[in-house]
Design a protein around this motif. Structure first.
Motif, PDB file in Angstrom:
ATOM      1  N   ASP A 145     -17.971  28.020   7.296  1.00 13.82           N
ATOM      2  CA  ASP A 145     -18.216  26.718   6.685  1.00 13.82           C
ATOM      3  C   ASP A 145     -16.940  25.897   6.764  1.00 13.82           C
ATOM      4  OD1 ASP A 145     -19.736  24.734   5.440  1.00 13.82           O
ATOM      5  OD2 ASP A 145     -19.046  25.325   3.449  1.00 13.82           O
ATOM      6  N   HIS A 146     -17.102  24.598   6.972  1.00 10.72           N
ATOM      7  CA  HIS A 146     -15.970  23.674   7.081  1.00 10.72           C
ATOM      8  C   HIS A 146     -16.349  22.407   6.324  1.00 10.72           C
ATOM      9  CE1 HIS A 146     -13.220  20.697   8.850  1.00 10.72           C
ATOM     10  NE2 HIS A 146     -12.448  21.710   9.209  1.00 10.72           N
ATOM     11  N   ILE A 155     -11.885  22.392   3.332  1.00 11.86           N
ATOM     12  CA  ILE A 155     -12.073  23.709   2.722  1.00 11.86           C
ATOM     13  C   ILE A 155     -12.762  24.568   3.769  1.00 11.86           C
ATOM     14  CG2 ILE A 155     -13.198  25.024   0.899  1.00 11.86           C
ATOM     15  CD1 ILE A 155     -12.996  22.563  -0.881  1.00 11.86           C
ATOM     16  N   THR A 157     -14.208  28.157   4.885  1.00 17.28           N
ATOM     17  CA  THR A 157     -14.690  29.459   4.451  1.00 17.28           C
ATOM     18  C   THR A 157     -14.765  30.348   5.683  1.00 17.28           C
ATOM     19  OG1 THR A 157     -16.006  28.381   2.733  1.00 17.28           O
ATOM     20  CG2 THR A 157     -16.501  30.680   3.226  1.00 17.28           C
ATOM     21  N   ARG A 159     -14.972  34.442   7.463  1.00 15.17           N
ATOM     22  CA  ARG A 159     -15.383  35.833   7.291  1.00 15.17           C
ATOM     23  C   ARG A 159     -14.578  36.707   8.245  1.00 15.17           C
ATOM     24  NH1 ARG A 159     -20.530  35.533   8.463  1.00 15.17           N
ATOM     25  NH2 ARG A 159     -21.349  35.550   6.332  1.00 15.17           N
ATOM     26  N   PRO A 188      -5.117  32.034   0.124  1.00 17.94           N
ATOM     27  CA  PRO A 188      -6.549  32.103  -0.205  1.00 17.94           C
ATOM     28  C   PRO A 188      -6.815  31.492  -1.573  1.00 17.94           C
ATOM     29  CG  PRO A 188      -5.819  34.178   0.749  1.00 17.94           C
ATOM     30  CD  PRO A 188      -4.581  33.365   0.516  1.00 17.94           C
ATOM     31  N   ASN A 190      -9.415  32.198  -3.404  1.00 15.78           N
ATOM     32  CA  ASN A 190     -10.311  33.082  -4.148  1.00 15.78           C
ATOM     33  C   ASN A 190      -9.680  34.448  -4.287  1.00 15.78           C
ATOM     34  OD1 ASN A 190     -11.141  33.061  -1.100  1.00 15.78           O
ATOM     35  ND2 ASN A 190     -11.864  35.040  -1.873  1.00 15.78           N
ATOM     36  N   ARG A 193     -13.405  39.358  -2.580  1.00 15.72           N
ATOM     37  CA  ARG A 193     -14.826  39.431  -2.888  1.00 15.72           C
ATOM     38  C   ARG A 193     -15.464  40.613  -2.172  1.00 15.72           C
ATOM     39  NH1 ARG A 193     -16.034  32.946  -1.842  1.00 15.72           N
ATOM     40  NH2 ARG A 193     -14.811  32.179  -3.636  1.00 15.72           N
ATOM     41  N   ILE A 197     -15.286  37.513   2.124  1.00 15.17           N
ATOM     42  CA  ILE A 197     -15.110  36.094   2.443  1.00 15.17           C
ATOM     43  C   ILE A 197     -13.788  35.583   1.871  1.00 15.17           C
ATOM     44  CG2 ILE A 197     -16.019  33.773   2.024  1.00 15.17           C
ATOM     45  CD1 ILE A 197     -17.617  35.375   4.035  1.00 15.17           C
ATOM     46  N   GLU A 199     -11.550  31.870   1.320  1.00 20.17           N
ATOM     47  CA  GLU A 199     -11.603  30.404   1.325  1.00 20.17           C
ATOM     48  C   GLU A 199     -10.179  29.858   1.453  1.00 20.17           C
ATOM     49  OE1 GLU A 199     -12.693  27.146  -1.995  1.00 20.17           O
ATOM     50  OE2 GLU A 199     -14.369  28.482  -1.483  1.00 20.17           O
ATOM     51  N   HIS A 201      -7.766  26.269   1.690  1.00 22.70           N
ATOM     52  CA  HIS A 201      -7.677  24.829   1.467  1.00 22.70           C
ATOM     53  C   HIS A 201      -6.529  24.280   2.306  1.00 22.70           C
ATOM     54  CE1 HIS A 201      -9.576  25.257  -2.835  1.00 22.70           C
ATOM     55  NE2 HIS A 201     -10.339  25.754  -1.860  1.00 22.70           N
ATOM     56  N   ASP A 286     -11.789  19.708  -5.254  1.00 23.91           N
ATOM     57  CA  ASP A 286     -12.515  20.961  -5.492  1.00 23.91           C
ATOM     58  C   ASP A 286     -13.243  20.920  -6.830  1.00 23.91           C
ATOM     59  OD1 ASP A 286     -13.219  23.514  -4.534  1.00 23.91           O
ATOM     60  OD2 ASP A 286     -11.684  24.486  -5.750  1.00 23.91           O
TER      61      ASP A 286
END
Length: 368
Positions: A145-146, A155, A157, A159, A188, A190, A193, A197, A199, A201, A286
């Motif tokens: 995801d972008h 942002i 995301t 994997r 990161p 986050n 997880r 994943i 994330e 910024h 965010d």
């Protein structure tokens, strides 16, 4: 002496120009050259990543933080693949490859300059390898995801193909194949997880070639590389269970949001106040994720600090540090991350309030 300095600068410029003229096919040539001289040193699939990183370190020109990212990656690579006993072989193969692909720019004078640069680079890599620790040198990750919450912020995301062993508050070197050999530190946003994943910024800055591509060019489905995580001074102290005051400016929010997620796993009665600095309300990039966090946890208080928004509530008008000081309570641990100007101002202002140095946590700069 001025003449020697001028000659040295000219040699570096010429060496950088020669490197820039080398195209993507050179990585395969480098691997073949290395194989001919010492078979089995480097996996074929990793040759392009290794070649571009080593070549970039050879020609120099990066700022201290980006050079530190290169050394973090290369130090771990030399250790992981047991390359230190063969550093001369690898270095000679690199220069031979560049010489072939940069012809006719390659001159005897440039070969001498390259030899000197390689010597310095090899010594730096040896020092980096000594403190690199064990484990992989890089992780392949896919952008899933972008999101562009503002024109200059993305942002991402991602994997990882295999789990990235990081801790909240750490930073990782990041590289895109759109600009091979260039690595930039990102934290990161986050905590680790179950699905692995991560994330990230990113703010595009005027001189930031990597950040520009990550924000404006990279799209879902593309691959990136992440290097070994490194401590920044923002990890939670495992011996402390006190309340937290977190002060974020811009994308300095990322590692502090990761700390909030870490506390969420085991709050233990700890209360957290997160001050999020931005110019205006619309610059709170965010906000959706932060609203979800605050709604989910009664121990978390999130306060915007808007430095240039006349429509903001009076308690939210001002720079992040000033707003944070209004929320400070005795015995809180304070973590700050943001622009250099904010960090430079923070230490003196906090010390002036007799806040113990042990309770103040600012990110360390990467200068080696």
């Amino acid at each position: 002496m001025p003449r020697m300095i001028d000659d040295g600068y000219a040699a570096r410029v010429s060496l950088a120009a020669a490197w820039e003229s080398v195209d993507a096919r050179a990585a395969g040539d480098f691997w073949c050259t290395t194989e001919d001289r010492r078979s089995g040193l480097l996996p074929h699939r990793d040759a392009p990543l290794f070649f571009t990183a080593l070549g970039r370190l050879l020609v120099g020109g990066d700022d201290p933080a980006n050079r530190a990212a290169l050394l973090r990656v290369l130090g771990r690579a030399y250790r992981h693949f047991d390359l230190l006993p063969h550093a001369t072989t690898i270095g000679d193969a690199l220069i031979a490859t560049v010489a072939r692909h940069a012809h006719p720019q390659w001159t005897p004078q440039l070969a001498i300059a390259a030899g000197h640069a390689l010597c310095h680079a090899t010594h730096a890599i040896r020092r980096a390898a000594a403190r690199a620790g064990d484990g992989p040198a890089w992780w392949h990750v896919q952008v899933i995801d972008h999101d562009r919450p503002s024109p200059d912020i993305a942002i991402l995301t991602v994997r990882p193909w295999r789990r990235l062993p990081f801790q909240p508050g750490q930073a990782v070197p990041v590289c895109t194949p759109r600009l091979p050999g260039h690595w930039r530190w990102l934290s990161p946003a986050n905590a680790p997880r179950a699905d692995g994943i991560v994330e990230l910024h990113v703010r595009a800055v005027p001189a930031g070639t990597v950040s520009h591509r990550l924000v404006h060019e990279v799209r879902p489905g593309e691959l990136l590389w992440l290097g070994p995580p490194a401590d920044t001074g923002l990890s939670l102290d495992p011996a402390s269970t006190g309340d937290l005051l977190l002060v974020a400016g811009g994308t300095g929010l990322a590692p502090l949001r990761a700390l909030v997620e870490q506390v969420a796993v085991a709050p233990g009665g700890r209360r957290v106040t997160l001050i999020v600095g931005a110019r205006t309300f619309t610059d709170l990039y965010d906000s959706i994720a932060l609203d979800r966090l605050q709604c989910a946890h009664e121990w978390l208080t999130i306060v915007p600090a808007l430095s240039d928004d006349p429509c903001a509530e009076p308690a939210e008008q001002g720079d992040a540090l000033t707003i944070a000081l209004g929320h400070h309570q005795p015995n809180q641990d304070i973590y700050l991350c943001g622009a250099p100007a904010m960090l430079a101002d923070a230490r003196s202002r906090l010390r002036a309030l007799d806040i113990p140095a042990a309770g103040i946590h600012l990110p360390r700069s990467f200068t080696h």
